[in-house]
Design a protein around this motif. Structure first.
Motif, short mmCIF file in Angstrom:
data_model
loop_
_atom_site.label_atom_id
_atom_site.label_comp_id
_atom_site.label_asym_id
_atom_site.label_seq_id
_atom_site.Cartn_x
_atom_site.Cartn_y
_atom_site.Cartn_z
N TRP A 90 -28.54 -78.41 -47.96
CA TRP A 90 -28.41 -79.07 -48.67
C TRP A 90 -27.14 -80.07 -48.87
O TRP A 90 -26.93 -80.77 -49.80
N LEU A 91 -26.23 -78.92 -47.84
CA LEU A 91 -24.88 -80.26 -47.43
C LEU A 91 -25.66 -81.95 -47.04
O LEU A 91 -24.91 -82.37 -47.25
N GLU A 92 -26.69 -81.66 -46.49
CA GLU A 92 -26.99 -83.07 -45.64
C GLU A 92 -27.49 -83.98 -47.28
O GLU A 92 -26.86 -85.09 -47.57
N ALA A 93 -28.39 -83.46 -47.91
CA ALA A 93 -28.29 -84.40 -49.57
C ALA A 93 -27.43 -84.39 -50.58
O ALA A 93 -27.22 -85.57 -51.01
N VAL A 94 -25.60 -83.17 -50.55
CA VAL A 94 -24.89 -84.34 -50.92
C VAL A 94 -24.04 -84.85 -50.27
O VAL A 94 -23.24 -85.61 -51.06
N HIS A 95 -24.08 -85.33 -49.23
CA HIS A 95 -23.98 -86.32 -48.09
C HIS A 95 -24.26 -87.63 -48.86
O HIS A 95 -24.14 -88.38 -49.16
N THR A 96 -25.22 -87.43 -48.73
CA THR A 96 -26.59 -88.99 -49.06
C THR A 96 -26.28 -88.84 -50.36
O THR A 96 -26.08 -90.47 -50.32
N PHE A 97 -26.23 -87.89 -51.22
CA PHE A 97 -25.42 -88.46 -52.80
C PHE A 97 -24.82 -89.17 -52.63
O PHE A 97 -24.28 -90.24 -53.80
N TYR A 98 -22.89 -88.66 -51.97
CA TYR A 98 -22.37 -89.32 -51.64
C TYR A 98 -22.49 -90.97 -51.66
O TYR A 98 -21.81 -91.54 -52.40
N TYR A 99 -22.65 -91.12 -50.48
CA TYR A 99 -22.70 -92.36 -50.38
C TYR A 99 -24.04 -93.71 -50.57
O TYR A 99 -23.38 -94.65 -51.06
N ASP A 100 -24.71 -92.84 -51.42
CA ASP A 100 -25.85 -93.51 -52.63
C ASP A 100 -24.38 -93.76 -54.13
O ASP A 100 -24.70 -95.14 -54.97
N SER A 101 -24.00 -92.82 -54.07
CA SER A 101 -23.21 -93.43 -55.52
C SER A 101 -21.69 -94.69 -54.95
O SER A 101 -21.26 -94.45 -55.94
N GLY A 102 -21.66 -94.41 -53.94
CA GLY A 102 -20.82 -95.73 -53.49
C GLY A 102 -19.50 -94.90 -53.36
O GLY A 102 -18.24 -95.21 -53.76
N GLN A 103 -19.76 -94.02 -52.85
CA GLN A 103 -18.90 -93.15 -52.46
C GLN A 103 -17.96 -92.34 -53.26
O GLN A 103 -16.38 -92.59 -53.53
N ARG A 104 -18.40 -92.04 -54.59
CA ARG A 104 -17.96 -91.82 -55.41
C ARG A 104 -17.33 -89.89 -55.06
O ARG A 104 -18.01 -89.48 -54.84
N ASN A 105 -16.13 -89.29 -55.59
CA ASN A 105 -16.21 -88.30 -55.14
C ASN A 105 -17.02 -87.19 -56.25
O ASN A 105 -17.54 -87.68 -57.36
N ILE A 106 -18.31 -86.11 -55.73
CA ILE A 106 -18.85 -85.71 -56.27
C ILE A 106 -19.26 -84.47 -56.05
O ILE A 106 -18.06 -84.10 -55.20
N LYS A 107 -19.64 -83.65 -57.18
CA LYS A 107 -19.91 -81.76 -56.59
C LYS A 107 -20.76 -81.57 -56.97
O LYS A 107 -21.75 -81.86 -57.20
N SER A 108 -21.75 -80.80 -56.04
CA SER A 108 -23.06 -79.95 -56.26
C SER A 108 -22.58 -78.21 -56.39
O SER A 108 -21.83 -78.12 -55.66
N LYS A 109 -23.16 -78.01 -57.77
CA LYS A 109 -23.79 -76.38 -57.21
C LYS A 109 -24.37 -75.70 -57.46
O LYS A 109 -25.22 -76.60 -57.88
N ILE A 110 -24.17 -74.30 -56.83
CA ILE A 110 -25.39 -73.48 -57.39
C ILE A 110 -24.99 -72.25 -57.33
O ILE A 110 -23.93 -71.71 -57.21
N ASP A 111 -25.69 -72.15 -58.56
CA ASP A 111 -25.50 -70.90 -59.66
C ASP A 111 -25.63 -69.48 -59.58
O ASP A 111 -27.03 -69.75 -58.74
N ASN A 112 -25.56 -68.06 -59.27
CA ASN A 112 -25.92 -67.32 -59.36
C ASN A 112 -27.05 -66.92 -57.53
O ASN A 112 -28.09 -66.11 -57.88
N LEU B 33 -17.59 -88.57 -43.01
CA LEU B 33 -18.19 -87.44 -43.43
C LEU B 33 -19.28 -87.34 -41.68
O LEU B 33 -19.90 -86.16 -41.72
N GLU B 34 -19.06 -88.28 -41.07
CA GLU B 34 -19.81 -88.63 -39.79
C GLU B 34 -18.78 -87.20 -38.88
O GLU B 34 -19.81 -87.12 -37.74
N SER B 35 -17.50 -87.35 -38.98
CA SER B 35 -16.53 -87.05 -37.89
C SER B 35 -16.62 -85.50 -37.69
O SER B 35 -17.17 -84.94 -38.89
#
Length: 210
Positions: free
Chosen positions: A161-183, A125-127
């Motif tokens: 927002w992108l940075e927050a999703v990156h952080t969540f990815y690391y905090d979750s043990g690098q599990r596959n994740i997704k973030s949705k913004i609707d409307n 993710l840092e590359s």
């Protein structure tokens, strides 16, 4: 009201995401409703090219895809069903060093799109982080709107927002994740991070509300 959701993806769902975006084998439903008369157009890729060129990021000329491989480039989920489109274009994205890092695909009917997908694959993710953020921000501001700070999203800007999703990815043990913004300006924006054997795939999916 815009809804922001960050969801850890369990292994089963993660495999489905990979299946849809990379090597789908079942024939998905084709979305043919002629309602693509608003929002972004195929010509908007020219604005993306011009904007990214200022940051030494090259986006190739769009290549139309109309054969059976269209599902590999322009497939998405709607109401938990795999949806394809009748027409799709793809471009290659190269960083400032000339390395291919992904593509930007836009699809819908032959006259107007309903879907845009930006796939960027890097070692970590840092590359090329500055490059990937610039690409995602440009795609959103061009195809959706330059109105992020006017909406109640929960983050001051796209980068945050992108940075927050990156952080969540690391905090979750690098599990596959997704973030949705609707409307947001009549669209749904989905950002996914998928771990691969020797790389990380970041995917931004923008769909118009039907």
């Amino acid at each position: 009201m815009n809804k922001l959701i960050i969801i850890p993806i369990v292994l089963v769902i993660a495999s489905v995401v990979s299946y849809v975006l990379i090597t789908p084998q079942d024939t998905p439903e084709t979305l043919t409703i002629p309602i693509y008369d608003s929002g972004f157009t195929y010509y908007d890729i020219e604005y993306i090219q011009t904007s990214l060129k200022e940051h030494d990021i090259f986006v190739s000329t769009p290549t139309p895809i109309t054969d059976h491989t269209i599902t590999q480039y322009c497939t998405f989920f709607e109401n938990d069903k795999s949806q394809s489109v009748e027409y799709c274009t793809t471009t290659v994205v190269l960083d400032s060093n000339g390395n291919t890092i992904g593509n930007i695909n836009i699809g819908g009917s032959t006259t107007s799109p309903i879907l845009a997908i930006a796939n960027l694959e890097t070692a970590t993710l840092e590359s090329d982080k500055e490059t990937t953020f610039e690409i995602f921000e440009t795609v959103i501001t061009t195809l959706v709107c330059d109105c992020w700070d006017e909406e109640s999203i929960g983050f001051e800007n796209i980068s945050q927002w992108l940075e927050a999703v990156h952080t969540f990815y690391y905090d979750s043990g690098q599990r596959n994740i997704k973030s949705k913004i609707d409307n947001l300006s009549g669209t749904e924006i989905l950002f996914e991070i998928t771990s691969k054997d020797d790389s990380v795939l970041q995917t931004l999916i923008i769909t118009k509300h039907v």
